[in-house]
Design an enzyme around this catalytic site. Structure first.
Site, PDB file in Angstrom:
ATOM      1  N   GLU A 265       1.646   4.040   2.906  1.00  0.00           N
ATOM      2  CA  GLU A 265       2.017   3.637   4.268  1.00  0.00           C
ATOM      3  C   GLU A 265       3.529   3.750   4.454  1.00  0.00           C
ATOM      4  O   GLU A 265       4.247   2.771   4.657  1.00  0.00           O
ATOM      5  CB  GLU A 265       1.490   2.211   4.523  1.00  0.00           C
ATOM      6  CG  GLU A 265      -0.035   2.161   4.416  1.00  0.00           C
ATOM      7  CD  GLU A 265      -0.614   0.749   4.329  1.00  0.00           C
ATOM      8  OE1 GLU A 265       0.173  -0.223   4.356  1.00  0.00           O
ATOM      9  OE2 GLU A 265      -1.849   0.622   4.229  1.00  0.00           O
TER      10      GLU A 265
ATOM     11  N   HIS B 194       0.865  -1.187   0.000  1.00  0.00           N
ATOM     12  CA  HIS B 194       0.000   0.000   0.000  1.00  0.00           C
ATOM     13  C   HIS B 194       0.895   1.229   0.000  1.00  0.00           C
ATOM     14  O   HIS B 194       1.660   1.458   0.942  1.00  0.00           O
ATOM     15  CB  HIS B 194      -0.925  -0.005   1.216  1.00  0.00           C
ATOM     16  CG  HIS B 194      -2.024  -1.010   1.100  1.00  0.00           C
ATOM     17  ND1 HIS B 194      -2.524  -1.715   2.172  1.00  0.00           N
ATOM     18  CD2 HIS B 194      -2.717  -1.430   0.005  1.00  0.00           C
ATOM     19  CE1 HIS B 194      -3.489  -2.523   1.741  1.00  0.00           C
ATOM     20  NE2 HIS B 194      -3.617  -2.374   0.434  1.00  0.00           N
TER      21      HIS B 194
ATOM     22  N   GLU C 266       0.514  -3.857  11.416  1.00  0.00           N
ATOM     23  CA  GLU C 266       0.015  -2.501  11.183  1.00  0.00           C
ATOM     24  C   GLU C 266       0.805  -1.630  12.156  1.00  0.00           C
ATOM     25  O   GLU C 266       0.598  -1.694  13.363  1.00  0.00           O
ATOM     26  CB  GLU C 266      -1.488  -2.397  11.474  1.00  0.00           C
ATOM     27  CG  GLU C 266      -2.375  -3.211  10.543  1.00  0.00           C
ATOM     28  CD  GLU C 266      -2.528  -2.599   9.154  1.00  0.00           C
ATOM     29  OE1 GLU C 266      -2.084  -1.451   8.946  1.00  0.00           O
ATOM     30  OE2 GLU C 266      -3.086  -3.280   8.280  1.00  0.00           O
TER      31      GLU C 266
ATOM     32  N   HIS D  29       2.601  -2.982   7.201  1.00  0.00           N
ATOM     33  CA  HIS D  29       1.635  -1.980   6.764  1.00  0.00           C
ATOM     34  C   HIS D  29       1.549  -0.910   7.862  1.00  0.00           C
ATOM     35  O   HIS D  29       2.163  -1.023   8.914  1.00  0.00           O
ATOM     36  CB  HIS D  29       0.239  -2.600   6.627  1.00  0.00           C
ATOM     37  CG  HIS D  29       0.065  -3.520   5.462  1.00  0.00           C
ATOM     38  ND1 HIS D  29      -0.791  -3.267   4.435  1.00  0.00           N
ATOM     39  CD2 HIS D  29       0.642  -4.721   5.167  1.00  0.00           C
ATOM     40  CE1 HIS D  29      -0.752  -4.260   3.553  1.00  0.00           C
ATOM     41  NE2 HIS D  29       0.116  -5.159   3.980  1.00  0.00           N
TER      42      HIS D  29
ATOM     43  N   ARG E 259      -3.016   4.687  -2.683  1.00  0.00           N
ATOM     44  CA  ARG E 259      -2.863   3.385  -2.017  1.00  0.00           C
ATOM     45  C   ARG E 259      -2.560   2.250  -2.995  1.00  0.00           C
ATOM     46  O   ARG E 259      -1.860   1.306  -2.677  1.00  0.00           O
ATOM     47  CB  ARG E 259      -4.188   3.102  -1.289  1.00  0.00           C
ATOM     48  CG  ARG E 259      -4.428   1.689  -0.803  1.00  0.00           C
ATOM     49  CD  ARG E 259      -5.809   1.650  -0.145  1.00  0.00           C
ATOM     50  NE  ARG E 259      -6.288   0.308   0.102  1.00  0.00           N
ATOM     51  CZ  ARG E 259      -6.185  -0.329   1.282  1.00  0.00           C
ATOM     52  NH1 ARG E 259      -5.598   0.254   2.293  1.00  0.00           N
ATOM     53  NH2 ARG E 259      -6.678  -1.529   1.436  1.00  0.00           N
TER      54      ARG E 259
HETATM   55 ZN   LIG Z   1      -1.930  -1.500   4.177  1.00  0.00          ZN
END
Ligand SMILES: [Zn+2]
Length: 427
Positions: free
Chosen positions: A184, A181, A381, A306, A237
């Site tokens: 990020e 993504h 994350e 991420h 993204r």
């Molecule tokens: Zn992501």
């Protein structure tokens, strides 16, 4: 932390911004639903795909906050909606454009200066990262090999490095990737930080996991999207393949061929979670999955970075059921989160994707877990929990890198123990 001197910065990319997408007076709101009906109102708003709302986090449960970026023309209607339904909200970032410009100024100073080096005090461009990987291979010729994991629709290469500190680790491969993504940014900076530590750290724990595994490290697996976030749209993204007249890109983490497009993804080409016309429609996921297959039997841990939300996520995204070796991997994740919290107190939540954040299908992690039967597959994350969202200030790169490395060391030591207990062939 020893910083590898970096002298090869060449400003190969034009800094001219052709048609920059601006976010003047776009406001990031945090909404906190207090009842199931409020959760449903927010879910309806997200799934209506009305323009002007970009859900940075998603409605999940009562009391779980939802971050939404709102365009100036939609602010009065979202405020009306929140007031009439008595939904609690706060402003997190008043004017997102200002924050983007602050960040760009810092990055540009380093990019132009060329002498600041790879110091993890700003976010690097794709060419800087690739130049650095190539430099590492000449600085550490016996350890570092540049590898090509795939290609992109704009003709870039997906470059990574393989680290091999000693023979005998062929069957103990660890895979790290990030920036599938594009927006990020902290994810890619954390990966390059960890890579540098694996090469230079003298910490006994880091050395043990570094020396006893072969490493496949890909800091940017969506290079077209990542470059686009630097030149044109900071909050992009997806990939950059054109769909129809006006839409670009599929979500490369909804495009892998396991339970593809069966929940938590969109069939609308303009959507940020567009799954693509079919699985592996994106050359990035297609080529990278082939590369992964070629080394799959050697991978003991697949880890994808991420941001944001501070979580360590386990397979799968299509169901909250605890499949495969969930209990073992969750135990490993929990110990990782404990190690991560020790340095600065940063708290991470651990759980499977569908029950911890939302149903999401077609992710790289789920495909790897199901197809390659990798013993440990995890998705981080990273920071933060929404105060800066995707626009995490660069002075958090090093703290994020250090605490994430702490957790990674624990996770890999635990993974090794798990494999020994299983009597797998660990040479
Ligand atoms: Zn992501």
């Amino acid at each position: 932390m020893k910083i590898i001197p970096f002298t090869l910065f060449i400003a190969t990319c034009s800094l001219t911004i052709a048609s920059e997408v601006r976010y003047d007076n776009f406001t990031l709101y945090r909404l906190i639903p207090k009842s199931l009906s409020e959760v449903n109102i927010l879910t309806d708003l997200e799934t209506s795909h009305l323009g002007g709302y970009d859900f940075w986090t998603h409605p999940k449960d009562v009391g779980v906050s939802v971050d939404v970026l709102v365009s100036p023309d939609k602010k009065s209607s979202i405020k009306d909606m929140m007031n009439s339904n008595n939904i609690q909200y706060e402003v997190v970032i008043e004017n997102v454009q200002e924050k983007i410009e602050e960040e760009a100024k810092l990055n540009e100073a380093n990019f132009k200066g060329g002498k600041v080096g790879f110091s993890w005090t700003s976010y690097a461009r794709i060419d800087q990262i690739y130049d650095w990987l190539i430099m590492l291979s000449s600085q550490y010729p016996r350890i570092v090999t540049v590898i090509e994991g795939g290609r992109t629709s704009e003709g870039r290469r997906i470059l990574g490095v393989k680290l091999s500190f000693q023979p005998g680790n062929e069957r103990r491969g660890v895979w790290l990737d990030s920036l599938i993504h594009a927006r990020e940014w902290i994810a890619g900076a954390t990966t390059t930080f960890i890579l540098n530590e694996l090469l230079t750290s003298t910490d006994p724990g880091v050395r043990e996991v570094a020396d006893n595994h072969d490493w496949y490290i890909f800091p940017v697996i969506n290079p077209d999207g990542y470059e686009y976030t630097h030149t044109t749209n900071r909050l992009w993204r997806k990939t950059r393949k054109q769909y129809g007249v006006v839409c670009y890109g599929a979500d490369p983490n909804r495009n892998w061929g396991f339970r593809w497009n069966t929940g938590g993804s969109s069939s609308q080409p303009c959507s940020d979670t567009y799954a693509g016309p079919n699985s592996f429609s994106e050359i990035e996921t297609d080529t990278l999955s082939r590369y992964l297959r070629s080394i799959g039997q050697n991978i003991v841990a697949y880890i994808s970075f991420h941001s944001y939300s501070q979580m360590i996520l386990l397979p799968y995204g299509h169901t909250a059921r605890h499949l495969d070796n969930y209990n073992q991997v969750r135990g490993i994740g929990l110990r990782g989160a404990q190690s991560l919290a020790k340095r600065y107190g940063t708290q991470y939540v651990v759980g499977n994707v569908a029950e911890t954040i939302y149903v999401a299908t077609g992710s790289s992690m789920d495909w790897v877990k199901d197809t390659l039967k990798v013993p440990v597959a995890l998705t981080y994350e990273l920071r933060d929990k929404g105060n800066n969202g995707f626009l995490l200030p660069a002075d958090q790169i090093i703290p994020s890198g250090l605490e994430t490395l702490d957790s990674l060391v624990t996770i890999l030591l635990q993974t090794d123990r798990l494999l020994l207990n299983r009597n797998r062939t660990v040479v």
